[in-house]
Design an enzyme around this catalytic site. Structure first.
Site, PDB file in Angstrom:
ATOM      1  N   LEU A 202       1.435  55.338   6.846  1.00 47.78           N
ATOM      2  CA  LEU A 202       2.377  54.938   5.801  1.00 47.78           C
ATOM      3  C   LEU A 202       3.290  56.078   5.378  1.00 47.78           C
ATOM      4  O   LEU A 202       4.409  55.853   4.927  1.00 47.78           O
ATOM      5  CB  LEU A 202       1.613  54.415   4.572  1.00 47.78           C
ATOM      6  CG  LEU A 202       0.763  53.167   4.776  1.00 47.78           C
ATOM      7  CD1 LEU A 202      -0.002  52.840   3.502  1.00 47.78           C
ATOM      8  CD2 LEU A 202       1.637  51.986   5.193  1.00 47.78           C
ATOM      9  N   GLY A 203       2.802  57.277   5.481  1.00 49.58           N
ATOM     10  CA  GLY A 203       3.599  58.427   5.081  1.00 49.58           C
ATOM     11  C   GLY A 203       2.772  59.685   5.140  1.00 49.58           C
ATOM     12  O   GLY A 203       1.551  59.653   5.326  1.00 49.58           O
ATOM     13  N   ARG A 204       3.461  60.811   4.976  1.00 53.47           N
ATOM     14  CA  ARG A 204       2.758  62.081   4.987  1.00 53.47           C
ATOM     15  C   ARG A 204       3.468  63.055   4.059  1.00 53.47           C
ATOM     16  O   ARG A 204       4.669  62.948   3.807  1.00 53.47           O
ATOM     17  CB  ARG A 204       2.647  62.640   6.397  1.00 53.47           C
ATOM     18  CG  ARG A 204       3.961  62.915   7.118  1.00 53.47           C
ATOM     19  CD  ARG A 204       3.701  63.552   8.477  1.00 53.47           C
ATOM     20  NE  ARG A 204       2.875  62.719   9.336  1.00 53.47           N
ATOM     21  CZ  ARG A 204       1.913  63.207  10.128  1.00 53.47           C
ATOM     22  NH1 ARG A 204       1.689  64.522  10.155  1.00 53.47           N
ATOM     23  NH2 ARG A 204       1.199  62.408  10.895  1.00 53.47           N
ATOM     24  N   GLY A 205       2.699  64.009   3.548  1.00 47.97           N
ATOM     25  CA  GLY A 205       3.244  65.020   2.647  1.00 47.97           C
ATOM     26  C   GLY A 205       2.428  66.282   2.739  1.00 47.97           C
ATOM     27  O   GLY A 205       1.601  66.454   3.658  1.00 47.97           O
TER      28      GLY A 205
ATOM     29  N   SER B 189      -0.025  67.267   1.030  1.00 48.52           N
ATOM     30  CA  SER B 189      -1.459  67.147   0.783  1.00 48.52           C
ATOM     31  C   SER B 189      -2.193  66.372   1.863  1.00 48.52           C
ATOM     32  O   SER B 189      -3.415  66.390   1.899  1.00 48.52           O
ATOM     33  CB  SER B 189      -1.705  66.484  -0.574  1.00 48.52           C
ATOM     34  OG  SER B 189      -1.116  65.211  -0.610  1.00 48.52           O
TER      35      SER B 189
ATOM     36  N   VAL C 158      -1.193  59.464   4.905  1.00 47.42           N
ATOM     37  CA  VAL C 158      -1.666  58.215   4.317  1.00 47.42           C
ATOM     38  C   VAL C 158      -1.616  57.107   5.361  1.00 47.42           C
ATOM     39  O   VAL C 158      -0.604  56.934   6.060  1.00 47.42           O
ATOM     40  CB  VAL C 158      -0.827  57.824   3.086  1.00 47.42           C
ATOM     41  CG1 VAL C 158      -1.368  56.543   2.457  1.00 47.42           C
ATOM     42  CG2 VAL C 158      -0.819  58.949   2.064  1.00 47.42           C
TER      43      VAL C 158
ATOM     44  N   ASP D  97       4.109  67.397  -9.266  1.00 44.60           N
ATOM     45  CA  ASP D  97       4.923  67.074  -8.096  1.00 44.60           C
ATOM     46  C   ASP D  97       5.609  65.722  -8.291  1.00 44.60           C
ATOM     47  O   ASP D  97       5.487  64.814  -7.464  1.00 44.60           O
ATOM     48  CB  ASP D  97       4.053  67.044  -6.835  1.00 44.60           C
ATOM     49  CG  ASP D  97       4.882  67.164  -5.557  1.00 44.60           C
ATOM     50  OD1 ASP D  97       6.047  67.589  -5.641  1.00 44.60           O
ATOM     51  OD2 ASP D  97       4.365  66.829  -4.482  1.00 44.60           O
TER      52      ASP D  97
END
Length: 784
Positions: free
Chosen positions: A500-503, A505, A508, A615
């Protein structure tokens, strides 16, 4: 000594004054119910106050200078010719004054309602004490979103205390304990949802009133009546020093007060009433006691709580034991809450965690374990079906405390039992239980339980299936915050297939649990190599529940594998609906701005812990099926005590472009860093483009100025110059084709510019931002 009741003034004219040295100097209402003047609790401490004239103790309902008493010589209240009423001390220092400076102000008087007012010659009220209540609300005194009741610090004092009544950012009227160390909402019941508590947060007006019949009505659907409801009785609603909210009715024959309603029928449920480690017990009145191995910090103040009589560093070793106190629990600060576990598993989890100071275990059809990092808000009652087990050094000799005598006198409870750190839960010191009784009791209970289980399943399936309401109830119970195994989450995500996404941390993935709930599983990255970040997040998210925050269902911790399980939010993150072709309309943008502000205000002001997100950016604001916002990703959050040790961060956290200047300047980090990030977000929502990631050279030749600072500086100039709504047209996202509310756009821009001020002291709090946006919420006209 207290002021005499003789009347010398019906009202004050400009130039008149009241002197503390003339005891008859006072103002009285026309019906003589209320008196205003100097009131003393000692020999040399006076307050300018309003009190009930006919009550025996001259009960005070309003104080002007509650934290700054004045001297008994030379102090006076003067109704100056410029229209202000001023309280001065012996050295002419101004202690308090009204915010009126108008020659139109002609008189000061006390109304029959108990309201001190300044009026003009026509009788119009220009200032009133009703707008700034202290700890008491009188009949027909409006209680609004801008007011609150705050208790006195202690009985026999007028100093500002820590217990408050006010409308939270979720529009619900709450009792909140707010000290320099912690902020806790304790009424309505924090363990229930808003709707289970009979309230609603769909009430932007946020107003309440107590009428002269003893009925209280609030816009969040709170309603109650005094037990002596009817006309002709003098009443008051007071936020008492013990943290309880009560309605009092005056008995004319005696001049004394009867309690005719109270928020909490069990005073020990007032959080922080007895302080850290202390336990509140009914004996029969609420009494604070320290558990064995602890002693009172300040004999004159139970709010300071108890302190350990041993070196707490000893608790990190395995040479510990547990002190069992029946019918007792400590609220809040749970490391985790686990269902369907044995006592042994619960005890072992506390033994192995150096942060654990004790655990609560109860059998409610199944074992329920609460492991606690702090022992706050102790509460004991004979009808409370749980036992608290306090971790103490194994060599500590304990004595029987007063709490057990109190409990034995009310319900015949047995003495405290010290449970050693041994394999069996029945390995008691002073063993008094015979095994035959234990086995017999267990067999009987087991047989009864089996009968109910069989009968329950028969009733459920006799109509070809489980009713939807029962199934939903089961899912709600079984879906509490819990620990998942890695294999469960691997299966749920199809071996982490759909990203779904990444960042910074972690990454996902989308998943479906065995109970068919769709979830988002965040697999934490290598940056979480230590325990600090992981446990900070677990501690935080396990306690947080708000409609504008992403709900967390559980976690996984197996070896180096660390994952978090969130609710799945259908429309993903805000950035996808703001900077792309499929962009949000104006009403949706404003709703997102307001909801995000509410979520941050909850974290900063109402959460069980004081939480800084660190954040705040569009990628961390998710949108549900109705495009309402839910703040996500507390991986960079850190719990912080207000003004106490540990309130500064040791590492830079956040995303470039949304980070406040204090990060680079190495200044202490406070909740104002979230305010800054929020300001950037709402300015980007208005603009429809990023203002956080590029630099410009402005018209004055400033090189390498960020787009954000350039935009804020230029916008300030435009707002100062004015010129109608033309400046708005040049700022608001052109893709909206002019279809936006001018009032709301101006409010968002002005709020955003204030939020990104380089001086953090000039930035507003999130609570005040919510109030500002709510006031403008109904201005939804769209221009074309």
């Amino acid at each position: 000594m207290q002021s005499a009741t003789s009347i010398s003034h019906v009202s004050l004219k400009r130039g008149d004054s009241l002197s503390v040295e003339r005891e008859t100097d006072s103002i009285t209402s026309q019906d003589s119910s209320f008196t205003c003047g100097f009131y003393s609790l000692g020999t040399n401490a006076y307050w300018f106050a309003i009190w009930f004239t006919n009550s025996r103790d001259k009960t005070v309902v309003w104080v002007a200078n509650r934290d700054r008493p004045v001297n008994r010589k030379g102090s006076r209240v003067t109704f100056r010719r410029d229209g202000t009423m001023v309280l001065t001390d012996i050295d002419d220092t101004v202690v308090w004054q009204t915010n009126t400076t108008s020659t139109d102000v002609s008189a000061a008087k006390v109304l029959d309602s108990g309201n001190l007012v300044l009026t003009n010659p026509k009788g119009d009220v220009l200032w009133q004490s009703f707008d700034s209540p202290t700890d008491t609300l009188l009949p027909y005194q409006p209680f609004t979103k801008a007011t609150k009741l705050t208790s006195v610090l202690r009985n026999g004092s007028y100093g500002t205390g820590y217990f408050n009544l006010y409308f939270g950012s979720d529009n619900v009227l709450r009792l909140i304990y707010d000290s320099p160390d912690t902020s806790i909402s304790y009424w309505p019941d924090p363990d229930n949802t808003i709707y289970v508590n009979g309230r609603t947060n769909y009430n932007g007006s946020r107003i309440a009133v107590l009428d002269d019949m003893g009925r209280f009505l609030s816009s969040d659907h709170l309603q109650f009546n005094a037990s002596d409801m009817g006309y002709g009785v003098k009443r008051r609603l007071t936020m008492d020093y013990d943290g309880n909210l009560r309605v009092y009715s005056l008995v004319n024959s005696t001049g004394l007060w009867d309690v005719t309603w109270q928020a909490l029928l069990q005073p020990c449920k007032v959080l922080d009433l007895c302080g850290i480690y202390a336990i509140c017990v009914y004996a029969p009145e609420p009494t604070c006691v320290c558990p064995p191995g602890f002693e009172q910090v300040d004999p004159s103040d139970w709010n300071a709580g108890c302190k350990a009589m041993f070196d707490r560093a000893l608790l990190k070793s395995r040479m510990v034991k547990f002190l069992a106190i029946p019918h007792t629990d400590y609220y809040g600060h749970d490391l985790n809450a686990t269902y369907s576990v044995t006592f042994e598993q619960c005890r072992q989890s506390c033994m192995e965690d150096f942060r654990c100071q004790g655990f609560s275990y109860r059998l409610l059809g199944q074992g329920f374990c609460l492991v606690k990092s702090e022992l706050l808000n102790g509460y004991a009652s004979p009808d409370f079906r749980a036992t608290i087990y306090i971790k103490i050094p194994g060599n500590l000799q304990t004595k029987k405390p007063d709490i057990f005598h109190a409990l034995r006198s009310t319900c015949g409870s047995s003495d405290a039992v010290v449970l050693q750190g041994s394999p069996s839960m029945y390995d008691f010191v002073n063993r008094r239980v015979k095994w035959v009784y234990i086995y017999s009791f267990t067999i009987v209970i087991g047989a009864i339980e089996l009968i109910f289980v069989v009968l329950g399943w028969w009733l459920l399936f006799r109509k070809h299936g489980v009713p939807a309401s029962v199934e939903a109830g089961y899912r709600m119970i079984s879906g509490q915050f819990r620990c998942y195994s890695y294999s469960e989450l691997k299966k749920a995500t199809g071996n982490f297939k759909e990203e779904l996404g990444r960042g910074g941390s972690g990454v996902v993935f989308k998943g479906v649990l065995s109970d068919e709930r769709v979830v988002a599983v965040k697999r934490l990255g290598d940056s979480f190599h230590g325990q600090e970040e992981y446990w900070a997040e677990i501690n935080t998210i396990g306690k947080i529940n708000h409609m504008n925050l992403v709900r967390t269902w559980g976690f996984c911790s197996e070896r180096r594998r660390r994952l978090l399980v969130y609710e799945y939010v259908e429309n993903l993150s805000l950035d996808r609906h703001l900077f792309g072709s499929n962009f949000l309309g104006w009403k949706q943008r404003y709703a997102v701005a307001l909801g995000t502000a509410k979520g941050l205000a909850y974290l900063h002001h109402e959460c069980l812990e004081w939480v800084i997100h660190c954040d705040v950016k569009p990628e961390n604001i998710l949108l549900d099926a109705e495009f309402l916002p839910k703040i996500a990703d507390f991986g960079l959050a850190k719990l912080s005590q207000r003004g106490g040790p540990g309130s500064e961060f040791t590492r830079i956290r956040g995303t470039k472009g949304y980070m406040a200047p204090e990060w680079a300047l190495n200044h202490p980090i406070t909740a104002k860093v979230d305010v800054f990030g929020y300001g950037v977000v709402i300015l980007e929502m208005v603009r429809g483009i990023r203002v956080s990631n590029w630099t410009v050279e402005d018209e004055d030749g400033h090189e390498n100025e960020s787009a954000l600072m350039n935009f804020a500086r230029v916008t300030r100039k435009k707002m100062e110059i004015g010129g109608g709504s033309y400046w708005l047209e040049s700022i608001v996202d052109s893709r909206l084709e002019g279809k936006f509310s001018r009032n709301q756009a101006a409010t968002l821009i002005q709020t955003g510019v204030r939020c990104v001020d380089e001086d953090r002291n000039k930035r507003p709090t999130m609570a005040s931002v919510v109030q500002t946006l709510l006031e403008c919420e109904n201005n939804t006209e769209l221009h074309t």
